[in-house]
Design an enzyme around this catalytic site. Structure first.
Site, PDB file in Angstrom:
ATOM      1  N   HIS A 158     115.892 -19.948 -27.423  1.00 13.02           N
ATOM      2  CA  HIS A 158     115.771 -18.538 -26.601  1.00 13.02           C
ATOM      3  C   HIS A 158     115.571 -17.566 -27.387  1.00 13.02           C
ATOM      4  O   HIS A 158     116.205 -17.569 -28.655  1.00 13.02           O
ATOM      5  CB  HIS A 158     116.736 -18.359 -25.498  1.00 13.02           C
ATOM      6  CG  HIS A 158     116.739 -19.401 -24.486  1.00 13.02           C
ATOM      7  ND1 HIS A 158     115.841 -19.759 -23.799  1.00 13.02           N
ATOM      8  CD2 HIS A 158     117.859 -20.327 -24.223  1.00 13.02           C
ATOM      9  CE1 HIS A 158     115.973 -21.031 -22.704  1.00 13.02           C
ATOM     10  NE2 HIS A 158     117.322 -21.107 -23.119  1.00 13.02           N
ATOM     11  N   ASP A 161     112.169 -10.288 -26.177  1.00 13.11           N
ATOM     12  CA  ASP A 161     111.161  -9.342 -26.705  1.00 13.11           C
ATOM     13  C   ASP A 161     111.496  -8.126 -25.714  1.00 13.11           C
ATOM     14  O   ASP A 161     110.936  -8.226 -24.449  1.00 13.11           O
ATOM     15  CB  ASP A 161     109.715 -10.047 -26.430  1.00 13.11           C
ATOM     16  CG  ASP A 161     108.571  -9.140 -26.349  1.00 13.11           C
ATOM     17  OD1 ASP A 161     108.823  -7.913 -26.727  1.00 13.11           O
ATOM     18  OD2 ASP A 161     107.389  -9.273 -26.336  1.00 13.11           O
ATOM     19  N   HIS A 163     109.769  -4.868 -24.460  1.00 12.79           N
ATOM     20  CA  HIS A 163     108.618  -3.994 -24.439  1.00 12.79           C
ATOM     21  C   HIS A 163     108.962  -2.662 -24.968  1.00 12.79           C
ATOM     22  O   HIS A 163     107.989  -1.677 -25.287  1.00 12.79           O
ATOM     23  CB  HIS A 163     107.775  -4.083 -23.313  1.00 12.79           C
ATOM     24  CG  HIS A 163     107.233  -5.338 -22.878  1.00 12.79           C
ATOM     25  ND1 HIS A 163     106.244  -5.425 -22.103  1.00 12.79           N
ATOM     26  CD2 HIS A 163     107.368  -6.599 -23.662  1.00 12.79           C
ATOM     27  CE1 HIS A 163     105.638  -6.748 -21.994  1.00 12.79           C
ATOM     28  NE2 HIS A 163     106.448  -7.387 -22.917  1.00 12.79           N
ATOM     29  N   HIS A 198     111.398 -10.023 -21.913  1.00 14.17           N
ATOM     30  CA  HIS A 198     111.513 -11.496 -21.682  1.00 14.17           C
ATOM     31  C   HIS A 198     111.609 -12.301 -22.713  1.00 14.17           C
ATOM     32  O   HIS A 198     111.501 -11.890 -24.078  1.00 14.17           O
ATOM     33  CB  HIS A 198     110.042 -11.748 -20.859  1.00 14.17           C
ATOM     34  CG  HIS A 198     108.854 -11.466 -21.958  1.00 14.17           C
ATOM     35  ND1 HIS A 198     108.355 -12.289 -22.827  1.00 14.17           N
ATOM     36  CD2 HIS A 198     108.225 -10.328 -21.921  1.00 14.17           C
ATOM     37  CE1 HIS A 198     107.303 -11.949 -23.289  1.00 14.17           C
ATOM     38  NE2 HIS A 198     107.147 -10.650 -22.940  1.00 14.17           N
ATOM     39  N   CYS A 199     111.872 -13.632 -22.561  1.00 16.13           N
ATOM     40  CA  CYS A 199     111.759 -14.537 -23.677  1.00 16.13           C
ATOM     41  C   CYS A 199     110.410 -14.977 -24.067  1.00 16.13           C
ATOM     42  O   CYS A 199     109.448 -15.079 -23.235  1.00 16.13           O
ATOM     43  CB  CYS A 199     112.552 -15.942 -23.116  1.00 16.13           C
ATOM     44  SG  CYS A 199     112.977 -17.002 -24.322  1.00 16.13           S
ATOM     45  N   HIS A 209     108.974 -20.339 -20.284  1.00 16.81           N
ATOM     46  CA  HIS A 209     110.080 -19.390 -20.160  1.00 16.81           C
ATOM     47  C   HIS A 209     110.155 -18.150 -19.189  1.00 16.81           C
ATOM     48  O   HIS A 209     110.904 -18.058 -18.165  1.00 16.81           O
ATOM     49  CB  HIS A 209     110.696 -18.935 -21.516  1.00 16.81           C
ATOM     50  CG  HIS A 209     111.098 -19.988 -22.180  1.00 16.81           C
ATOM     51  ND1 HIS A 209     112.550 -19.894 -22.735  1.00 16.81           N
ATOM     52  CD2 HIS A 209     110.825 -21.415 -22.728  1.00 16.81           C
ATOM     53  CE1 HIS A 209     112.847 -21.000 -23.507  1.00 16.81           C
ATOM     54  NE2 HIS A 209     111.679 -21.799 -23.622  1.00 16.81           N
ATOM     55  N   MET A 214     112.694 -15.982 -16.924  1.00 17.42           N
ATOM     56  CA  MET A 214     113.609 -15.320 -18.133  1.00 17.42           C
ATOM     57  C   MET A 214     112.957 -14.033 -18.539  1.00 17.42           C
ATOM     58  O   MET A 214     112.275 -14.100 -19.438  1.00 17.42           O
ATOM     59  CB  MET A 214     113.247 -16.283 -19.305  1.00 17.42           C
ATOM     60  CG  MET A 214     114.772 -16.133 -20.134  1.00 17.42           C
ATOM     61  SD  MET A 214     115.084 -17.533 -21.313  1.00 17.42           S
ATOM     62  CE  MET A 214     116.675 -17.112 -21.784  1.00 17.42           C
ATOM     63  N   HIS A 319     104.846  -2.171  -1.954  1.00 23.14           N
ATOM     64  CA  HIS A 319     104.593  -1.236  -0.774  1.00 23.14           C
ATOM     65  C   HIS A 319     105.833  -1.185   0.044  1.00 23.14           C
ATOM     66  O   HIS A 319     106.532  -2.060   0.574  1.00 23.14           O
ATOM     67  CB  HIS A 319     103.552  -1.669   0.241  1.00 23.14           C
ATOM     68  CG  HIS A 319     103.218  -0.924   1.452  1.00 23.14           C
ATOM     69  ND1 HIS A 319     102.572   0.433   1.436  1.00 23.14           N
ATOM     70  CD2 HIS A 319     103.619  -1.351   2.805  1.00 23.14           C
ATOM     71  CE1 HIS A 319     102.516   0.722   2.859  1.00 23.14           C
ATOM     72  NE2 HIS A 319     103.337  -0.233   3.667  1.00 23.14           N
ATOM     73  N   GLU A 343     101.110   5.507  -0.794  1.00 20.39           N
ATOM     74  CA  GLU A 343     101.159   4.322   0.044  1.00 20.39           C
ATOM     75  C   GLU A 343     101.661   2.994  -0.423  1.00 20.39           C
ATOM     76  O   GLU A 343     102.497   2.170  -0.215  1.00 20.39           O
ATOM     77  CB  GLU A 343     100.158   3.966   1.119  1.00 20.39           C
ATOM     78  CG  GLU A 343      98.797   3.792   0.314  1.00 20.39           C
ATOM     79  CD  GLU A 343      97.684   3.719   1.569  1.00 20.39           C
ATOM     80  OE1 GLU A 343      97.928   3.267   2.378  1.00 20.39           O
ATOM     81  OE2 GLU A 343      96.569   3.816   0.923  1.00 20.39           O
ATOM     82  N   THR A 344     100.796   2.876  -1.599  1.00 23.73           N
ATOM     83  CA  THR A 344     100.792   1.302  -2.273  1.00 23.73           C
ATOM     84  C   THR A 344     100.785   1.623  -3.894  1.00 23.73           C
ATOM     85  O   THR A 344     100.001   2.455  -4.171  1.00 23.73           O
ATOM     86  CB  THR A 344     100.040   0.492  -1.884  1.00 23.73           C
ATOM     87  OG1 THR A 344     100.203   0.165  -0.384  1.00 23.73           O
ATOM     88  CG2 THR A 344     100.300  -1.002  -2.552  1.00 23.73           C
ATOM     89  N   HIS A 370     102.005  -6.085  -1.266  1.00 21.07           N
ATOM     90  CA  HIS A 370     100.981  -6.082  -0.296  1.00 21.07           C
ATOM     91  C   HIS A 370      99.807  -6.792  -0.477  1.00 21.07           C
ATOM     92  O   HIS A 370      98.810  -6.657   0.128  1.00 21.07           O
ATOM     93  CB  HIS A 370     100.828  -4.583  -0.072  1.00 21.07           C
ATOM     94  CG  HIS A 370     100.429  -4.258   1.460  1.00 21.07           C
ATOM     95  ND1 HIS A 370      99.304  -4.616   1.888  1.00 21.07           N
ATOM     96  CD2 HIS A 370     100.867  -3.374   2.315  1.00 21.07           C
ATOM     97  CE1 HIS A 370      98.963  -4.011   3.128  1.00 21.07           C
ATOM     98  NE2 HIS A 370     100.133  -3.369   3.259  1.00 21.07           N
TER      99      HIS A 370
END
Length: 406
Positions: A158, A161, A163, A198-199, A209, A214, A319, A343-344, A370
């Protein structure tokens, strides 16, 4: 609820087949080559331009041109990570100078029940045993110092990363740990916002993964806290951390979900299922009902809640039924002014975002993807249960349902 199972070690030869090669995967991606399968490969000595550390088989070497980090002026603090949907203790406005925030995460391969009604299960690949992994919180200018541990009982390699970080494939190139290993990565939080992690072991193992759970999110707050478009301070009473996970569970010829003895046993079947791009489940926090019923999120009228939504793989459309996004950082960046009154909102695949809302009525609020097919049929629903006094000025049932007509 997650059920922890110790799968034990499988033969080294088979474990090697399951190990992804980050470098091979990156080279293949650059060349436009897909991975039909993951093959065992030797670990030759490699050199990656611009990467200060490189893995060379059984050891890690420092590049000769690495610039030492200046840690003067930093104070060390430990952050105790907590399971989702909760957030670790933190200051909304930074106190004092920059910090080196020490955290520890353990990669765990656990048997997770995705849907109790159907018996659907998956050998989830996790950070600290939860889907999503725990929320990390820092301020701009702080450093994150992560100890990443992979227990001896694990089957797979494993890594992680971030971001939010800069360089070395988000730290993925410096954090490959095989079963029984640990590594320490330190990186500077230079960009305020919410970000996914994430992996990413390499090749086909990256989606394998990520689609096995993950992934998680980190929030990097501005040092002076969140603000609206006019520069006024924004405060929240609590955080609701929601990780949306798409699962691709293999089924047999009769349409029943397959079961597997140990993590990794489903690799070939899962890759085939993922190729369909049709998830069998889209769930919040690991399983159907993880945030409804007794597990529903709690608030009171007047409470301001910061909803952090993470989706590491595909676009989604959060939403809040009965409410709104008062302030929404749709792309995740706190450097940009928030959108208002939505709203969304869109959470792009491979990212996290944040929305703030002050509850004004009591009752049950459904927080959904939604794409209502995914919300109602695949599991992407959470509930906020809000206590307080009803305000008829905002809504009132003037006439209860009654017969009409002849």
């Amino acid at each position: 609820m997650s059920k922890y199972v110790n799968p034990g070690l499988i033969p080294t030869s088979r474990r090697n087949v399951l190990r992804g090669s980050l470098l091979a995967g990156a080279a293949a991606a650059a060349a436009g080559i897909g991975h039909a399968a993951v093959r065992p490969a030797p670990a030759p000595k490699v050199s990656i331009p611009g990467m200060p550390l490189v893995r060379t088989g059984e050891k890690v070497e420092a590049a000769s041109n690495a610039k030492p980090a200046d840690l003067s002026g930093y104070t060390r603090v430990k952050q105790e990570l907590v399971a989702p949907p909760f957030a670790p203790k933190h200051d909304q406005v930074a106190k004092g100078g920059p910090k080196i925030i020490e955290i520890t995460m353990e990669t765990r391969e656990v048997l997770l029940t995705v849907d109790e009604d159907t018996g659907a299960q998956i050998w989830a690949l996790t950070y600290n045993g939860s889907v999503p992994g725990p929320l990390i919180i820092a301020h701009e200018g702080d450093m994150i110092e992560l100890t990443l541990r992979n227990p001896e009982t694990s089957v797979m390699e494993h890594n992680i990363d971030f971001h939010a970080s800069t360089g070395a494939l988000g730290g993925g190139g410096l954090t490959h740990v095989y079963p029984g290993e640990e590594t320490v990565l330190r990186w500077k939080a230079t960009k305020p916002g919410v970000f996914t992690y994430h992996c990413a072991p390499g090749g086909a193992m990256i989606p394998y993964h990520v689609c096995h759970g993950m992934n998680g999110a980190i929030m990097v707050l501005p040092r002076d806290g969140l603000k609206d478009g006019a520069g006024n301070p924004l405060r929240y009473d609590s955080i609701a951390y929601i990780g949306e996970q798409d699962f691709y569970l293999p089924v047999d010829e009769d349409g029943n979900y397959k079961t597997y003895e140990a993590a990794g046993d489903d690799y070939a079947d899962s890759v085939e299922a993922m190729r369909s791009l049709k998830p069998t489940h889209c769930v919040f926090n690991g399983s159907v009902g993880a945030l409804t019923g007794e597990n529903a999120l709690k608030a009171k009228v007047g409470d301001t809640v910061l909803m952090i939504h993470n989706q590491a793989n595909r676009d989604t459309r959060p939403h809040l039924i009965g409410g709104h996004g008062d302030y929404v950082w749709e792309a995740g960046s706190f450097t940009d002014a928030p959108l208002t009154g939505l709203e969304t909102w869109l959470c792009r695949g491979g990212s996290a975002m944040a929305a703030m809302y002050t509850f004004r009525q009591p009752g049950v609020y459904a927080y959904v993807n939604h794409n209502l097919i995914e919300a109602a049929l695949l599991g992407a629903t959470a509930h906020f249960v809000v206590e307080g006094q009803w305000d008829n000025e905002l809504m009132e049932q003037v006439v209860a349902p009654r017969p009409y007509g002849a």
